[in-house]
Design a protein around this motif. Structure first.
Motif, PDB file in Angstrom:
ATOM      1  N   ALA A   1      -8.485 -31.947  -9.641  1.00  0.00           N
ATOM      2  CA  ALA A   1      -9.023 -30.986 -10.602  1.00  0.00           C
ATOM      3  C   ALA A   1     -10.467 -31.309 -10.943  1.00  0.00           C
ATOM      4  O   ALA A   1     -11.303 -30.408 -11.109  1.00  0.00           O
ATOM      5  CB  ALA A   1      -8.161 -30.981 -11.867  1.00  0.00           C
ATOM      6  N   ARG A   2     -10.792 -32.593 -11.058  1.00  0.00           N
ATOM      7  CA  ARG A   2     -12.172 -32.988 -11.347  1.00  0.00           C
ATOM      8  C   ARG A   2     -13.103 -32.606 -10.200  1.00  0.00           C
ATOM      9  O   ARG A   2     -14.273 -32.270 -10.412  1.00  0.00           O
ATOM     10  CB  ARG A   2     -12.250 -34.488 -11.622  1.00  0.00           C
ATOM     11  CG  ARG A   2     -11.640 -34.900 -12.961  1.00  0.00           C
ATOM     12  CD  ARG A   2     -11.931 -36.365 -13.254  1.00  0.00           C
ATOM     13  NE  ARG A   2     -11.314 -36.832 -14.475  1.00  0.00           N
ATOM     14  CZ  ARG A   2     -11.805 -36.660 -15.702  1.00  0.00           C
ATOM     15  NH1 ARG A   2     -12.946 -35.991 -15.872  1.00  0.00           N
ATOM     16  NH2 ARG A   2     -11.175 -37.140 -16.756  1.00  0.00           N
ATOM     17  N   GLN A   3     -12.590 -32.645  -8.990  1.00  0.00           N
ATOM     18  CA  GLN A   3     -13.401 -32.198  -7.856  1.00  0.00           C
ATOM     19  C   GLN A   3     -13.724 -30.717  -7.974  1.00  0.00           C
ATOM     20  O   GLN A   3     -14.838 -30.279  -7.660  1.00  0.00           O
ATOM     21  CB  GLN A   3     -12.664 -32.480  -6.544  1.00  0.00           C
ATOM     22  CG  GLN A   3     -12.563 -33.951  -6.195  1.00  0.00           C
ATOM     23  CD  GLN A   3     -11.734 -34.203  -4.953  1.00  0.00           C
ATOM     24  OE1 GLN A   3     -11.310 -33.277  -4.259  1.00  0.00           O
ATOM     25  NE2 GLN A   3     -11.471 -35.469  -4.662  1.00  0.00           N
ATOM     26  N   LEU A   4     -12.754 -29.937  -8.449  1.00  0.00           N
ATOM     27  CA  LEU A   4     -13.015 -28.519  -8.689  1.00  0.00           C
ATOM     28  C   LEU A   4     -14.079 -28.347  -9.764  1.00  0.00           C
ATOM     29  O   LEU A   4     -14.965 -27.497  -9.654  1.00  0.00           O
ATOM     30  CB  LEU A   4     -11.739 -27.805  -9.122  1.00  0.00           C
ATOM     31  CG  LEU A   4     -10.655 -27.528  -8.094  1.00  0.00           C
ATOM     32  CD1 LEU A   4      -9.524 -26.739  -8.736  1.00  0.00           C
ATOM     33  CD2 LEU A   4     -11.205 -26.757  -6.906  1.00  0.00           C
ATOM     34  N   ALA A   5     -13.979 -29.161 -10.812  1.00  0.00           N
ATOM     35  CA  ALA A   5     -14.935 -29.054 -11.914  1.00  0.00           C
ATOM     36  C   ALA A   5     -16.351 -29.355 -11.457  1.00  0.00           C
ATOM     37  O   ALA A   5     -17.328 -28.816 -11.999  1.00  0.00           O
ATOM     38  CB  ALA A   5     -14.538 -30.006 -13.039  1.00  0.00           C
ATOM     39  N   ASP A   6     -16.478 -30.223 -10.435  1.00  0.00           N
ATOM     40  CA  ASP A   6     -17.799 -30.577  -9.924  1.00  0.00           C
ATOM     41  C   ASP A   6     -18.308 -29.593  -8.878  1.00  0.00           C
ATOM     42  O   ASP A   6     -19.454 -29.685  -8.437  1.00  0.00           O
ATOM     43  CB  ASP A   6     -17.757 -31.980  -9.297  1.00  0.00           C
ATOM     44  CG  ASP A   6     -17.486 -33.058 -10.339  1.00  0.00           C
ATOM     45  OD1 ASP A   6     -17.796 -32.814 -11.519  1.00  0.00           O
ATOM     46  OD2 ASP A   6     -16.953 -34.114  -9.959  1.00  0.00           O
ATOM     47  N   GLY A   7     -17.455 -28.659  -8.479  1.00  0.00           N
ATOM     48  CA  GLY A   7     -17.822 -27.725  -7.420  1.00  0.00           C
ATOM     49  C   GLY A   7     -18.582 -26.524  -7.941  1.00  0.00           C
ATOM     50  O   GLY A   7     -18.899 -26.398  -9.121  1.00  0.00           O
ATOM     51  N   ASP A   8     -18.857 -25.615  -7.016  1.00  0.00           N
ATOM     52  CA  ASP A   8     -19.631 -24.410  -7.332  1.00  0.00           C
ATOM     53  C   ASP A   8     -18.656 -23.259  -7.571  1.00  0.00           C
ATOM     54  O   ASP A   8     -18.171 -22.631  -6.635  1.00  0.00           O
ATOM     55  CB  ASP A   8     -20.589 -24.083  -6.189  1.00  0.00           C
ATOM     56  CG  ASP A   8     -21.455 -22.868  -6.488  1.00  0.00           C
ATOM     57  OD1 ASP A   8     -21.584 -22.512  -7.670  1.00  0.00           O
ATOM     58  OD2 ASP A   8     -22.001 -22.278  -5.532  1.00  0.00           O
ATOM     59  N   HIS A   9     -18.344 -23.010  -8.837  1.00  0.00           N
ATOM     60  CA  HIS A   9     -17.408 -21.949  -9.189  1.00  0.00           C
ATOM     61  C   HIS A   9     -18.055 -21.009 -10.196  1.00  0.00           C
ATOM     62  O   HIS A   9     -18.909 -21.399 -10.980  1.00  0.00           O
ATOM     63  CB  HIS A   9     -16.125 -22.531  -9.794  1.00  0.00           C
ATOM     64  CG  HIS A   9     -15.372 -23.413  -8.852  1.00  0.00           C
ATOM     65  ND1 HIS A   9     -14.591 -22.918  -7.835  1.00  0.00           N
ATOM     66  CD2 HIS A   9     -15.302 -24.765  -8.771  1.00  0.00           C
ATOM     67  CE1 HIS A   9     -14.065 -23.932  -7.162  1.00  0.00           C
ATOM     68  NE2 HIS A   9     -14.474 -25.055  -7.714  1.00  0.00           N
ATOM     69  N   ALA A  10     -17.613 -19.780 -10.167  1.00  0.00           N
ATOM     70  CA  ALA A  10     -18.146 -18.813 -11.129  1.00  0.00           C
ATOM     71  C   ALA A  10     -17.687 -19.139 -12.543  1.00  0.00           C
ATOM     72  O   ALA A  10     -18.359 -18.808 -13.510  1.00  0.00           O
ATOM     73  CB  ALA A  10     -17.704 -17.407 -10.746  1.00  0.00           C
ATOM     74  N   LEU A  11     -16.527 -19.808 -12.663  1.00  0.00           N
ATOM     75  CA  LEU A  11     -15.976 -20.145 -13.974  1.00  0.00           C
ATOM     76  C   LEU A  11     -16.177 -21.628 -14.252  1.00  0.00           C
ATOM     77  O   LEU A  11     -16.007 -22.467 -13.372  1.00  0.00           O
ATOM     78  CB  LEU A  11     -14.485 -19.808 -14.020  1.00  0.00           C
ATOM     79  CG  LEU A  11     -14.103 -18.361 -13.705  1.00  0.00           C
ATOM     80  CD1 LEU A  11     -12.596 -18.215 -13.700  1.00  0.00           C
ATOM     81  CD2 LEU A  11     -14.725 -17.414 -14.706  1.00  0.00           C
ATOM     82  N   ALA A  12     -16.512 -21.966 -15.488  1.00  0.00           N
ATOM     83  CA  ALA A  12     -16.660 -23.361 -15.876  1.00  0.00           C
ATOM     84  C   ALA A  12     -15.294 -24.015 -16.057  1.00  0.00           C
ATOM     85  O   ALA A  12     -14.367 -23.398 -16.580  1.00  0.00           O
ATOM     86  CB  ALA A  12     -17.469 -23.461 -17.165  1.00  0.00           C
TER      87      ALA A  12
END
Length: 208
Positions: free
Chosen positions: A106-117
């Motif tokens: 999940a932290r990897q997702l948080a560090d990625g480029d997503h439209a949602l924070a």
């Protein structure tokens, strides 16, 4: 809720993920998790739904991922055990920790480029739909670091802890009670933008 179930069912259609609705509140959540564990013996359980948000950096549509979870409406007192903390069921951990492997993903997702924070943090749970600033203030006074307030996540976490099933919760922020009046943000969320927010849960599952 049915609204949340419909959003998630539309995203998981290949049969590899079982999507179930537990219902609102701690008892429904615990029963739903128990049924899921007994019937399917899942590799992991992921709770996905909506929550009220807290913090200057949290906004509607953002996603909070549980690092740890506790109850905001549980108090067992000190008559028997002076070490029991507010929010802790006696005999259980003061806070239930998200599964480390799932949290790392999940932290990897948080560090990625997503439209949602995406915000990793504490989720607190209680049998109360927080529709007033006063109620939210009373919760935040006890748990100032909480990122989200919901009605199910910690009950599922406790059930998974008892059965040793890896668990994590994704909560889409539907409203910020300290910035809202009469839950108007919550109702607007379902009318306009909810469908975009649940894709984070799908992205997370695909990363496992």
């Amino acid at each position: 809720m049915d609204k949340e179930l419909q959003q998630l069912q539309s995203l998981f259609t290949d049969g590899s993920v079982e999507v179930r609705k537990c219902g609102i509140g701690k008892v429904n959540a615990a029963l739903g998790a128990q049924q899921m564990i007994s019937e399917f013996r899942p590799d992991v359980i992921i709770s996905s739904g909506c929550a009220g948000g807290n913090g200057d950096d949290v906004n509607v549509q953002d996603v909070v991922v549980s690092t740890e979870l506790c109850y905001h409406d549980v108090y067992c007192g000190t008559a028997i055990d002076h070490s029991t903390q507010y929010g802790q069921v006696q005999g259980m951990p003061a806070r239930f920790q998200a599964d480390p492997r799932l949290l790392a993903k999940a932290r990897q997702l948080a560090d990625g480029d997503h439209a949602l924070a995406i915000h990793p943090g504490l989720i607190v749970t209680g049998d109360w739909f927080v529709d007033s600033k006063e109620k939210m203030r009373s919760i935040v006074e006890l748990f100032p670091e909480a990122k989200a307030v919901d009605m199910e996540s910690c009950a599922i976490a406790q059930t998974c802890y008892i059965h040793q099933v890896p668990f994590i919760s994704f909560r889409i922020i539907s409203d910020i009670p300290l910035r809202d009046t009469n839950a108007s943000q919550y109702h607007n969320f379902w009318d306009t933008i909810a469908q975009h927010s649940f894709h984070i849960t799908k992205t997370f599952v695909e990363s496992l």
